[in-house]
Design an enzyme around this catalytic site. Structure first.
Site, short mmCIF file in Angstrom:
data_model
loop_
_atom_site.label_atom_id
_atom_site.label_comp_id
_atom_site.label_asym_id
_atom_site.label_seq_id
_atom_site.Cartn_x
_atom_site.Cartn_y
_atom_site.Cartn_z
N CYS A 195 -2.38 22.59 -21.00
CA CYS A 195 -2.48 23.09 -19.62
C CYS A 195 -2.21 22.02 -18.58
O CYS A 195 -2.09 22.32 -17.39
CB CYS A 195 -3.87 23.68 -19.40
N HIS B 116 -8.37 22.96 -11.23
CA HIS B 116 -7.89 23.52 -12.49
C HIS B 116 -8.46 24.94 -12.61
O HIS B 116 -7.76 25.86 -12.99
CB HIS B 116 -8.35 22.64 -13.66
N LYS C 217 -5.50 29.96 -10.39
CA LYS C 217 -5.62 30.81 -11.59
C LYS C 217 -6.47 32.05 -11.32
O LYS C 217 -6.39 33.02 -12.07
CB LYS C 217 -6.22 30.00 -12.75
N HIS D 125 -3.82 32.38 -16.16
CA HIS D 125 -3.53 31.04 -16.68
C HIS D 125 -2.18 31.03 -17.41
O HIS D 125 -2.03 31.70 -18.43
CB HIS D 125 -4.65 30.61 -17.63
N PHE E 9 -6.56 20.12 -16.41
CA PHE E 9 -7.23 19.59 -17.61
C PHE E 9 -6.78 20.44 -18.80
O PHE E 9 -6.57 21.64 -18.66
CB PHE E 9 -8.75 19.69 -17.48
N PHE F 259 -6.60 21.41 -23.24
CA PHE F 259 -7.04 21.29 -24.62
C PHE F 259 -6.44 20.00 -25.17
O PHE F 259 -5.27 19.69 -24.91
CB PHE F 259 -6.53 22.47 -25.46
#
Lengths: 457, 83
Positions: A208, A351, A380, A385, A439, A441
């Protein structure tokens, strides 16, 4: 001497539609993008979430993409090429055809070796791989089923066979271009080929945060003088025909699932959030160039990029470090990179996914570093997303907010988890400096600091 | 669909994929030599013809389709076998 770097054009495809106007108007008007997931997906699984933000149907021919392009490129590349063509037009660049058969172009007045491409993506051409694999696996299965049909009493078992047939979806041909479609670097490579750009051509795979890092790398390359012009952004396409990618996010309990009304299910920073809204995909491509170059061309930049930093949690592949230490480092380093103080930041494009874990950490870090001074929103909360596309779409929104001196609301925020200056209605603001952060994964964090350059009309 | 229809459609597809003037495409035109298709162009062309005529063209069959005429004859045969 360092070059100043500005954004002169934005092209995008988002759940709001094609183009930056559709994105900006969609966000300001907080239009609904939520739809039920495709019926076909329910043949394979029952999901916890059952909504998504689909993309519009794109007529690629209208965006200078041929049938050959559509056969040889994954959707994620097609979206990006279409977005780039639009971004170049917005930046005032005329194009001349380099090779008609190859559908390649020259961008007027640019120096190819001083011009680069920086694209972020989470999974590249994954859906093309899924299609090719489905063809590969299911072609013999279908043959076996047809043999079986002849061996049993078909009239008594027809519904069973119909069900089987319904699950056996695959394209009629194994695409011979598959290797060059699925590689994550295909998007940047296709853009470099199409627009005859011979400078650095880089792909960032950081889930992301991919788009944000890609723009940051382009910014650094122009600032240092290595390049003078860049296509920079992020892209993702996740709408595979079986819903397997959606299932992956659903299984990880990341998608919004606890809601009575789908239209209010996507609620970043709200106490009653239960995950993010999955978007089918999206792409945003920004035209970055040195400010000198833009001024020489006589175009009005949308915003200036003044700082970039990235940090890494080294904590957990799927969970953000709850201490928020690396988010603090990230923001501090981004401000340092631009030689700015926290107090100068007027707006933070967060984010803001809407997951249980991330939102409180992000909100708490913002509270501790900025308190209530900057206005805050989550793009978002409107677009859903778009994973690798998100950072670039949000950088675009940040630039547009500075340019227009207003920004969109944080949708569906009724009970904020932190006392921040969340945007609750669209109104005029004085926005000179804005931060956009992502931010991912893996533990990748990245942020850009943007500044206002122009007066609103 | 008559053989003339198939020829007409094939010429249109070739013109679109190879970006050549349709008028310059005749039955005797060789796809590689006269029309300048490289190996990637040839694969794209086969995919487009498959899409257009809803007929599968195997890699083995494709090796023998050197001219426009070869291609039209092959597709005509495929379609007539189905009927």
């Amino acid at each position: 001497m360092k070059n100043r770097v500005c954004i002169t054009g934005i092209g995008c495809v988002t759940p709001f539609g094609f183009g930056v106007d559709a994105l900006w108007e969609g966000c300001l008007n907080a239009k609904d993008v939520i739809a039920p997931i495709p019926e076909q997906w329910s043949r394979y699984h029952t999901y916890s979430s059952n909504i998504w933000a689909p993309l519009p149907t794109i007529d690629y021919a209208k965006h200078h993409l041929s049938r050959v392009d559509c056969m040889q490129q994954d959707t994620v590349s097609l979206l990006s090429v279409a977005a780039t063509h639009d971004a170049l037009a917005q930046a005032g660049y005329a194009l001349t055809q380099a090779n008609e058969r190859k559908n390649t172009w020259h961008i007027e007045s640019i120096e190819p070796y001083k011009s680069g491409v920086f694209i972020g993506t989470g999974v590249g051409g994954l859906t093309s791989f899924i299609d090719a694999e489905a063809h590969h696996i299911n072609t013999p299965v279908k043959k076996n089923i047809n043999t079986l049909k002849e061996a049993v009493n078909y009239s008594e078992t027809s519904s069973l066979f119909d069900n089987l047939g319904g699950t056996l979806q695959f394209p009629p041909r194994f695409n011979p271009f598959i290797v060059s479609m699925i590689m994550p670097n295909a998007i940047a490579a296709q853009l470099g080929i199409r627009y005859s750009l011979k400078g650095a051509n880089e792909t960032t795979c950081a889930a992301c945060a991919s788009g944000t890092i890609a723009i940051g790398r382009a910014f650094e390359s122009i600032r240092s003088g290595k390049l003078d012009f860049a296509l920079a952004g992020g892209a993702e396409y996740l709408g595979d025909r079986f819903g397997g990618i959606y299932r992956g996010f659903d299984a990880a309990k990341t998608l919004t699932h606890d809601y009575s009304d789908p239209q209010t299910a996507n609620r970043p920073f709200d106490k009653n959030r239960s995950g993010f809204l999955f978007a089918e995909g999206g792409s945003a491509i920004l035209i970055l160039e040195s400010l000198n170059r833009a001024l020489r061309r006589g175009v009005e930049p949308l915003a200036e990029i003044v700082g970039f930093a990235e940090s890494f949690d080294a904590h957990n592949i799927m969970i953000m470090d709850p201490s928020g230490e690396e988010l603090r480092n990230l923001i501090t380093q981004t401000l340092d990179d631009a030689n700015h103080e926290a107090v100068s930041v007027d707006y933070i494009n967060t984010h803001g996914t809407g997951t249980q874990v991330n939102d409180p950490i992000e909100a708490s870090v913002i509270q501790s570093l900025f308190d209530k001074k900057p206005i805050v929103n989550s793009t978002k909360s409107l677009t859903g997303h778009t994973i690798g596309g998100a950072g670039a779409i949000e950088a675009a929104i940040t630039a547009l907010s500075l340019f227009h001196q207003t920004t969109h609301i944080n949708k569906n925020l009724e009970e904020p988890i932190e006392d921040l200056s969340f945007v609750k209605k669209v109104e005029e603001h004085t926005l000179n400096t804005a931060l956009t952060q992502s931010f991912a994964f893996g533990g990748h964090n990245a942020a850009l600091l943007l500044k206002r350059l122009s007066q609103p009309e | 669909m008559t053989e003339a229809d198939i020829l007409e459609k094939t010429r249109s597809v070739i013109a679109e994929i190879l970006r050549v003037d349709k008028e310059s495409i005749t039955e005797s035109s060789s796809i590689k030599g006269d029309l300048g298709a490289d190996s990637l162009d040839q694969v794209s062309l086969l995919m487009a013809l498959e899409e257009e005529f809803k007929e599968e063209i195997s890699d083995d069959d494709a090796k023998n389709l050197l001219t426009v005429g070869d291609t039209v004859a092959f597709i005509t045969k495929k379609i007539s076998e189905k009927q």
